[in-house]
Design an enzyme around this catalytic site. Structure first.
Site, PDB file in Angstrom:
ATOM      1  N   LEU A   1       0.880  -1.167   0.000  1.00  0.00           N
ATOM      2  CA  LEU A   1       0.000   0.000   0.000  1.00  0.00           C
ATOM      3  C   LEU A   1       0.916   1.213   0.000  1.00  0.00           C
ATOM      4  O   LEU A   1       2.013   1.170   0.572  1.00  0.00           O
ATOM      5  CB  LEU A   1      -0.884   0.015   1.252  1.00  0.00           C
ATOM      6  CG  LEU A   1      -1.984  -1.044   1.337  1.00  0.00           C
ATOM      7  CD1 LEU A   1      -2.725  -0.939   2.670  1.00  0.00           C
ATOM      8  CD2 LEU A   1      -2.971  -0.907   0.175  1.00  0.00           C
ATOM      9  N   ASP A   2       0.495   2.297  -0.622  1.00  0.00           N
ATOM     10  CA  ASP A   2       1.294   3.526  -0.615  1.00  0.00           C
ATOM     11  C   ASP A   2       1.470   4.008   0.823  1.00  0.00           C
ATOM     12  O   ASP A   2       0.646   3.700   1.702  1.00  0.00           O
ATOM     13  CB  ASP A   2       0.579   4.631  -1.410  1.00  0.00           C
ATOM     14  CG  ASP A   2       0.404   4.233  -2.866  1.00  0.00           C
ATOM     15  OD1 ASP A   2       1.199   3.414  -3.358  1.00  0.00           O
ATOM     16  OD2 ASP A   2      -0.541   4.741  -3.486  1.00  0.00           O
ATOM     17  N   HIS A   3       2.479   4.837   1.043  1.00  0.00           N
ATOM     18  CA  HIS A   3       2.742   5.272   2.424  1.00  0.00           C
ATOM     19  C   HIS A   3       1.544   6.007   3.014  1.00  0.00           C
ATOM     20  O   HIS A   3       1.285   5.942   4.216  1.00  0.00           O
ATOM     21  CB  HIS A   3       4.012   6.135   2.497  1.00  0.00           C
ATOM     22  CG  HIS A   3       3.802   7.554   2.107  1.00  0.00           C
ATOM     23  ND1 HIS A   3       3.874   7.994   0.812  1.00  0.00           N
ATOM     24  CD2 HIS A   3       3.471   8.636   2.853  1.00  0.00           C
ATOM     25  CE1 HIS A   3       3.610   9.286   0.791  1.00  0.00           C
ATOM     26  NE2 HIS A   3       3.361   9.700   2.008  1.00  0.00           N
TER      27      HIS A   3
END
Ligand code: URA
Length: 235
Positions: free
Chosen positions: A102-104
């Site tokens: 997942l993106d940050h």
């Protein structure tokens, strides 16, 4: 298996360190201290305590984390702390890794495990388990946006348009998007290609496993039961 090897397999440190833990009387089974690190112990159903903390023997761990924003999934986190910092140290030594990324700044359901084939299977492009995302959008969600995402939008580096499996408006600026693939920044890029902008993103469900039913506060994690793992299988 001998107790020192068991502790090593569960992430308590090197075999030598684990042997010392046992020989120093820091490990107990069924309320009794076992201070011989060479003692053979049955692993099936084994419960033990190290420094008074209870553990169950697990050949592999399967974990669900409610990922907060500002944590990175990459192995070598650079700008933000890694998601592994949210788990007990034992899991780092067991080489627990995120299943996909997942993106940050994306929050929500993240699976983690030390079972290589499981990670591989779950993240394979051929493993079409739908993932449900809830995006908060900059501009209001319109019926046209929903239609565009259902019909498919062209992303720059993709050979063909990508479409949502399903899609619905949740609130004025919230949209639920179900995807079968997991391409890089897919939700954000699809929303941008459809003329809107994603300001926040949460993964709410993988397969039939929902974040809601796990009752995890942000940053909290839990082991997944066999029944919960079965919810991750493709239809
Ligand atoms: N799509 C995105 O754009 N980001 C994520 O983190 C997951 C899906």
């Amino acid at each position: 298996m001998t107790l020192d090897k068991i502790l090593q397999s569960q992430g308590f440190g090197s075999r030598k360190w684990c042997a010392e833990l046992v020989d120093d009387g820091e490990v107990s089974i069924n309320g009794e201290v076992v201070d011989d690190s060479r003692e053979r112990v049955e692993t099936a159903g084994l419960q033990f305590k190290v420094f008074g903390e209870s553990w169950t023997y697990r050949e592999h761990v399967y974990i669900a984390l409610n990922k907060p924003a500002n944590f990175e999934c990459s192995r070598k986190a650079s700008h933000h702390p890694g998601v592994l910092t949210l788990l007990p140290e034992q899991f780092h030594r067991r080489d627990v890794q995120p299943v996909g990324r997942l993106d940050h700044d994306t929050t929500g359901l993240l699976l983690m495990s030390d079972d290589g084939p499981f990670i591989h299977r779950q993240s394979s492009p051929r493993h079409h388990v739908p993932k449900v995302y809830v995006a908060t959008t900059h501009d209001a969600v319109t019926p046209e946006l929903v239609t565009l995402l259902l019909e498919g939008v062209q992303l720059h580096d993709e050979p063909a348009p990508l479409a949502a499996v399903s899609c619905r408006m949740v609130a004025g600026h919230r949209i639920e998007i179900v995807l079968a693939e997991g391409k890089y920044h897919q939700v954000k890029r699809m929303l941008a290609a459809a003329g809107n902008h994603c300001v926040a993103l949460c993964r709410a469900q993988i397969g039939k496993l929902t974040l809601e039913e796990l009752h995890l506060a942000e940053g909290a994690w839990c082991y997944l039961s066999d029944a919960q793992l079965a919810l991750l299988a493709p239809d």
